[in-house]
Write a protein that holds these residues in place. Structure first.
Motif, short mmCIF file in Angstrom:
data_model
loop_
_atom_site.label_atom_id
_atom_site.label_comp_id
_atom_site.label_asym_id
_atom_site.label_seq_id
_atom_site.Cartn_x
_atom_site.Cartn_y
_atom_site.Cartn_z
N SER A 39 40.42 -18.18 -44.35
CA SER A 39 40.00 -19.39 -45.05
C SER A 39 41.17 -20.20 -45.59
O SER A 39 41.05 -21.42 -45.77
CB SER A 39 39.02 -19.02 -46.18
OG SER A 39 39.55 -18.03 -47.03
N ASN A 52 37.53 -24.57 -53.33
CA ASN A 52 36.33 -25.33 -52.98
C ASN A 52 35.74 -24.84 -51.66
O ASN A 52 34.52 -24.73 -51.52
CB ASN A 52 36.62 -26.82 -52.91
CG ASN A 52 37.02 -27.39 -54.26
OD1 ASN A 52 36.67 -26.84 -55.30
ND2 ASN A 52 37.76 -28.47 -54.25
N LEU A 53 36.61 -24.55 -50.70
CA LEU A 53 36.13 -23.99 -49.43
C LEU A 53 35.47 -22.65 -49.66
O LEU A 53 34.41 -22.36 -49.10
CB LEU A 53 37.29 -23.87 -48.44
CG LEU A 53 36.93 -23.26 -47.08
CD1 LEU A 53 35.90 -24.11 -46.35
CD2 LEU A 53 38.18 -23.07 -46.24
N ASN A 56 31.98 -23.03 -50.85
CA ASN A 56 31.08 -23.41 -49.76
C ASN A 56 30.75 -22.22 -48.86
O ASN A 56 29.61 -22.07 -48.42
CB ASN A 56 31.69 -24.55 -48.94
CG ASN A 56 31.66 -25.86 -49.67
OD1 ASN A 56 30.81 -26.12 -50.50
ND2 ASN A 56 32.63 -26.71 -49.38
N ILE A 57 31.74 -21.41 -48.58
CA ILE A 57 31.50 -20.23 -47.73
C ILE A 57 30.57 -19.25 -48.45
O ILE A 57 29.65 -18.70 -47.84
CB ILE A 57 32.83 -19.55 -47.33
CG1 ILE A 57 33.65 -20.48 -46.44
CG2 ILE A 57 32.56 -18.22 -46.62
CD1 ILE A 57 35.07 -20.01 -46.19
N LYS A 59 28.28 -19.93 -50.63
CA LYS A 59 26.93 -20.50 -50.57
C LYS A 59 26.32 -20.27 -49.19
O LYS A 59 25.15 -19.90 -49.07
CB LYS A 59 26.99 -22.00 -50.89
CG LYS A 59 25.69 -22.72 -50.73
CD LYS A 59 24.67 -22.32 -51.78
CE LYS A 59 23.45 -23.22 -51.72
NZ LYS A 59 22.22 -22.52 -51.46
N PHE A 60 27.11 -20.45 -48.14
CA PHE A 60 26.64 -20.21 -46.78
C PHE A 60 26.22 -18.76 -46.61
O PHE A 60 25.16 -18.46 -46.06
CB PHE A 60 27.73 -20.59 -45.77
CG PHE A 60 27.37 -20.29 -44.36
CD1 PHE A 60 26.53 -21.14 -43.65
CD2 PHE A 60 27.86 -19.16 -43.72
CE1 PHE A 60 26.19 -20.87 -42.33
CE2 PHE A 60 27.53 -18.88 -42.41
CZ PHE A 60 26.68 -19.73 -41.71
#
Length: 97
Positions: A39, A52-53, A56-57, A59-60
């Motif tokens: 990542s 931030n990435l 998002n990961i 949450k995915f």
């Protein structure tokens, strides 16, 4: 997708020479027969902050786990691990297939 399949896919995509060089130059890690990119590299390529990435990961992954709990089998190809930052502190990291 293994590394050779990835390389073939990139070459067949008809991308610019620069984009092809970037995609083929990524530092992959191999686990079993699968190739993963971390990542940190993805955040750098996208020009976003790693934290931030990571959000998002996460949450995915949570969404995928919810689907699995509802009986839908989902293969994410994501491994959660850690790395040592410049201060020698352990930080979270995802490997993505």
């Amino acid at each position: 997708m293994n590394i050779q399949q990835y390389k073939e896919k990139v070459l067949k995509a008809g991308l610019s020479d620069e984009a092809t060089r970037v995609l083929l130059g990524l530092g992959f890690q191999v686990h079993g027969e699968e190739a993963y990119i971390d990542s940190l590299q993805i955040a750098e390529l996208l020009g976003v902050e790693h934290k931030n990435l990571m959000a998002n990961i996460r949450k995915f992954v949570e969404d995928q786990e919810n689907l699995t709990a509802k009986g839908l089998a989902v293969k994410t190809g994501i491994i959660e691990t850690t790395y040592l930052n410049s201060r020698n502190q352990s930080q979270p990291l995802f490997l993505l297939n």
